[in-house]
Design a protein around this motif. Structure first.
Motif, PDB file in Angstrom:
ATOM      1  N   PHE A  64     100.014  87.351  31.907  1.00 53.70           N
ATOM      2  CA  PHE A  64     100.185  88.624  32.044  1.00 53.70           C
ATOM      3  C   PHE A  64     101.604  89.108  32.782  1.00 53.70           C
ATOM      4  N   VAL A  65     102.238  87.665  33.276  1.00 53.62           N
ATOM      5  CA  VAL A  65     103.508  88.047  34.008  1.00 53.62           C
ATOM      6  C   VAL A  65     104.844  88.545  32.982  1.00 53.62           C
ATOM      7  N   PRO A  66     104.832  88.255  31.826  1.00 56.24           N
ATOM      8  CA  PRO A  66     105.803  88.957  30.948  1.00 56.24           C
ATOM      9  C   PRO A  66     105.648  90.252  30.580  1.00 56.24           C
ATOM     10  N   LEU A  67     104.386  90.469  30.699  1.00 56.53           N
ATOM     11  CA  LEU A  67     104.329  91.906  30.286  1.00 56.53           C
ATOM     12  C   LEU A  67     104.362  93.001  31.428  1.00 56.53           C
ATOM     13  N   CYS A  68     104.045  92.245  32.699  1.00 57.25           N
ATOM     14  CA  CYS A  68     104.347  93.152  33.891  1.00 57.25           C
ATOM     15  C   CYS A  68     105.815  93.087  34.140  1.00 57.25           C
ATOM     16  N   ARG A  74     112.088  93.426  38.280  1.00 57.81           N
ATOM     17  CA  ARG A  74     112.232  92.842  39.330  1.00 57.81           C
ATOM     18  C   ARG A  74     111.364  93.083  40.352  1.00 57.81           C
ATOM     19  N   ASP A  75     110.984  94.446  40.373  1.00 56.88           N
ATOM     20  CA  ASP A  75     109.828  94.834  41.257  1.00 56.88           C
ATOM     21  C   ASP A  75     108.378  93.806  41.000  1.00 56.88           C
ATOM     22  N   TRP A  76     108.060  93.756  40.131  1.00 62.28           N
ATOM     23  CA  TRP A  76     106.781  92.749  39.940  1.00 62.28           C
ATOM     24  C   TRP A  76     106.888  91.345  40.558  1.00 62.28           C
ATOM     25  N   PHE A  77     108.198  90.829  40.611  1.00 59.79           N
ATOM     26  CA  PHE A  77     108.035  89.651  41.257  1.00 59.79           C
ATOM     27  C   PHE A  77     108.143  90.007  42.993  1.00 59.79           C
ATOM     28  N   GLU A  78     108.587  90.901  43.501  1.00 60.30           N
ATOM     29  CA  GLU A  78     108.551  91.332  44.824  1.00 60.30           C
ATOM     30  C   GLU A  78     107.496  91.977  45.576  1.00 60.30           C
ATOM     31  N   SER A  79     106.771  92.856  44.847  1.00 61.22           N
ATOM     32  CA  SER A  79     105.594  93.649  45.067  1.00 61.22           C
ATOM     33  C   SER A  79     104.431  93.508  44.165  1.00 61.22           C
ATOM     34  N   GLY A  80     104.346  92.750  43.001  1.00 59.72           N
ATOM     35  CA  GLY A  80     103.424  92.813  42.116  1.00 59.72           C
ATOM     36  C   GLY A  80     101.927  92.432  42.864  1.00 59.72           C
ATOM     37  N   CYS A  81     100.961  93.068  42.096  1.00 59.82           N
ATOM     38  CA  CYS A  81      99.553  92.672  42.460  1.00 59.82           C
ATOM     39  C   CYS A  81      98.730  92.471  40.982  1.00 59.82           C
ATOM     40  N   ILE A  82      97.993  91.225  40.698  1.00 56.34           N
ATOM     41  CA  ILE A  82      97.257  91.198  39.937  1.00 56.34           C
ATOM     42  C   ILE A  82      95.808  90.941  40.303  1.00 56.34           C
ATOM     43  N   SER A  83      94.649  91.602  39.832  1.00 64.29           N
ATOM     44  CA  SER A  83      93.555  91.690  40.368  1.00 64.29           C
ATOM     45  C   SER A  83      92.738  91.683  39.258  1.00 64.29           C
ATOM     46  N   ALA A  84      91.704  90.696  39.416  1.00 66.00           N
ATOM     47  CA  ALA A  84      90.816  90.203  38.170  1.00 66.00           C
ATOM     48  C   ALA A  84      89.382  89.930  38.412  1.00 66.00           C
ATOM     49  N   HIS A  85      88.521  90.393  37.656  1.00 61.99           N
ATOM     50  CA  HIS A  85      87.181  89.886  37.572  1.00 61.99           C
ATOM     51  C   HIS A  85      87.021  88.949  36.425  1.00 61.99           C
ATOM     52  N   TYR A  86      86.669  87.646  36.743  1.00 59.50           N
ATOM     53  CA  TYR A  86      86.421  86.722  35.548  1.00 59.50           C
ATOM     54  C   TYR A  86      85.139  86.980  34.948  1.00 59.50           C
ATOM     55  N   ARG A  87      84.911  87.253  33.895  1.00 65.62           N
ATOM     56  CA  ARG A  87      83.804  87.527  32.977  1.00 65.62           C
ATOM     57  C   ARG A  87      83.122  86.415  32.184  1.00 65.62           C
ATOM     58  N   ASN A  88      84.001  85.545  31.632  1.00 62.34           N
ATOM     59  CA  ASN A  88      83.640  84.477  30.830  1.00 62.34           C
ATOM     60  C   ASN A  88      84.525  83.354  30.780  1.00 62.34           C
ATOM     61  N   ALA A  89      84.106  82.287  30.840  1.00 68.25           N
ATOM     62  CA  ALA A  89      85.055  81.012  30.897  1.00 68.25           C
ATOM     63  C   ALA A  89      85.808  80.667  29.630  1.00 68.25           C
ATOM     64  N   ALA A  90      86.902  80.161  29.742  1.00 69.85           N
ATOM     65  CA  ALA A  90      87.829  80.172  28.654  1.00 69.85           C
ATOM     66  C   ALA A  90      87.789  78.350  28.618  1.00 69.85           C
ATOM     67  N   PHE A  91      88.013  77.833  27.434  1.00 66.96           N
ATOM     68  CA  PHE A  91      88.081  76.335  27.495  1.00 66.96           C
ATOM     69  C   PHE A  91      89.185  75.840  26.532  1.00 66.96           C
ATOM     70  N   SER A 128      99.659  96.146  39.313  1.00 67.31           N
ATOM     71  CA  SER A 128     100.426  97.298  40.151  1.00 67.31           C
ATOM     72  C   SER A 128     101.665  96.576  40.527  1.00 67.31           C
ATOM     73  N   VAL A 129     102.509  97.438  41.156  1.00 68.77           N
ATOM     74  CA  VAL A 129     103.581  97.062  41.987  1.00 68.77           C
ATOM     75  C   VAL A 129     103.600  98.157  42.985  1.00 68.77           C
ATOM     76  N   GLY A 130     104.187  97.851  44.181  1.00 71.55           N
ATOM     77  CA  GLY A 130     104.504  98.567  45.328  1.00 71.55           C
ATOM     78  C   GLY A 130     103.353  98.848  46.152  1.00 71.55           C
TER      79      GLY A 130
END
Length: 314
Positions: A64-68, A74-91, A128-130
């Motif tokens: 997700f980081v390149p998309l953000c 630059r704001d993403w690296f300084e004040s970014g937030c990623i918030s996730a509910h894991y729904r299904n395992a990946a292998f 999000s950022v900020g």
């Protein structure tokens, strides 16, 4: 001149930005929890109904980081937030794709999801950022939790418990211990989205720690927390949020981390401990936080049925 953060190809679908299909590497085959193998070990996972050792959730954050970064720079690296509910395992060997909905009218937040080729959702959440961004996916989820009743594995845990502060750091060649039996250098050889920022050419003049590795940094000494979780039991990450407050965090720099239990919840198969980790720099500034739902599988705790029956409700 600073090099571009990523060379990741990004598709603009009109409503969303989509990254390329990737096959994340599973690096936790040798992970040890409470002297037993973890959910990332094939044999252990198969006993619990999974087809093999699962990819650790935060590994997916890198996609997700390149998309953000495309959205917020630059704001993403300084004040970014990623918030996730894991729904299904990946292998290992499975293709997964990260998708970020385009923010409406220049908003500083967006919905995210990760999918497999067959459409199965691996995770869903928000970025999000900020500091003034709306509530995150897990902020909202915390208000909707099913309360934990008749706790067995977490019987001795209560909301508000706080761990002693610990000092952590991450060097390139540092093995991160039994929980994470690899180094940052090992990770950077296989990370899905490499960046010069992770090596030696960041706008901040030194290498930064990838967001997925912040999970490793914050959990590095968690075995020493002393929270009275009953075990051994196999656990997995069910929800996770990493928020940069005064980022980024740097390779080789020491940080003080402390955890607080902020919620307890339950499901048919699990008992969940929600803890918020706060990380401070050498000047005492809050630089990042992590909210983590560690879900213990009831069936993996040998005396579960006996101890549940002893509650008088079994």
């Amino acid at each position: 001149m600073t090099r571009a953060a990523f060379e990741t190809p990004i598709e603009d679908t009109g409503d969303a930005l989509a990254g390329p299909w990737r096959q994340p590497r599973q690096m936790l085959h040798a992970q040890v929890y409470d002297s037993h193998a973890s959910i990332h070990d094939d044999a252990t996972a198969q006993k619990l109904g999974f087809k093999g050792g699962t990819i650790e959730g935060p590994t997916h954050f890198s996609q997700f980081v390149p998309l953000c970064e495309r959205l917020w720079g630059r704001d993403w690296f300084e004040s970014g937030c990623i918030s996730a509910h894991y729904r299904n395992a990946a292998f290992e060997g499975e293709d997964v794709q990260a998708i970020v909905d385009k923010p409406a009218n220049g908003a500083r937040h967006a919905a995210i999801r990760m999918v497999k080729r067959d459409g199965t959702e691996v995770l869903r959440g928000s970025v999000s950022v900020g500091a003034d961004a709306p509530p995150s996916a897990l902020d909202l989820r915390l208000t909707e939790l099913k309360p934990l009743t008749d706790a067995v594995i977490l019987r001795d845990i209560s909301v508000g418990m706080t761990t002693a502060p610990q000092t952590v750091k991450m060097d390139f060649e540092q093995n991160m211990g039994e929980l994470y039996p690899f180094s940052l250098a090992d990770k950077l050889k296989v990370i899905t989205e490499p960046s010069p920022y992770y090596q030696d050419a960041s706008p901040w003049g030194r290498p930064i720690i990838p967001v997925e590795m912040l999970s490793v940094l914050f959990q590095y000494l968690s075995k020493k927390d002393g929270l009275p979780v009953r075990g051994p039991a196999v656990g997995l990450f069910a929800d996770q949020e990493i928020r940069l407050v005064a980022g980024p965090l740097f390779v080789g720099e020491s940080y003080r981390v402390q955890r607080k239990v902020v919620a307890l919840s339950g499901s048919k198969r699990t008992e969940s401990l929600w803890a918020r980790t706060e990380a401070f720099d050498s000047e005492g500034r809050l630089v990042a936080t992590m909210l983590l739902n560690s879900a213990s599988l009831k069936e993996s705790y040998a005396p579960y049925q006996q101890e549940y029956a002893a509650l008088g409700r079994g």
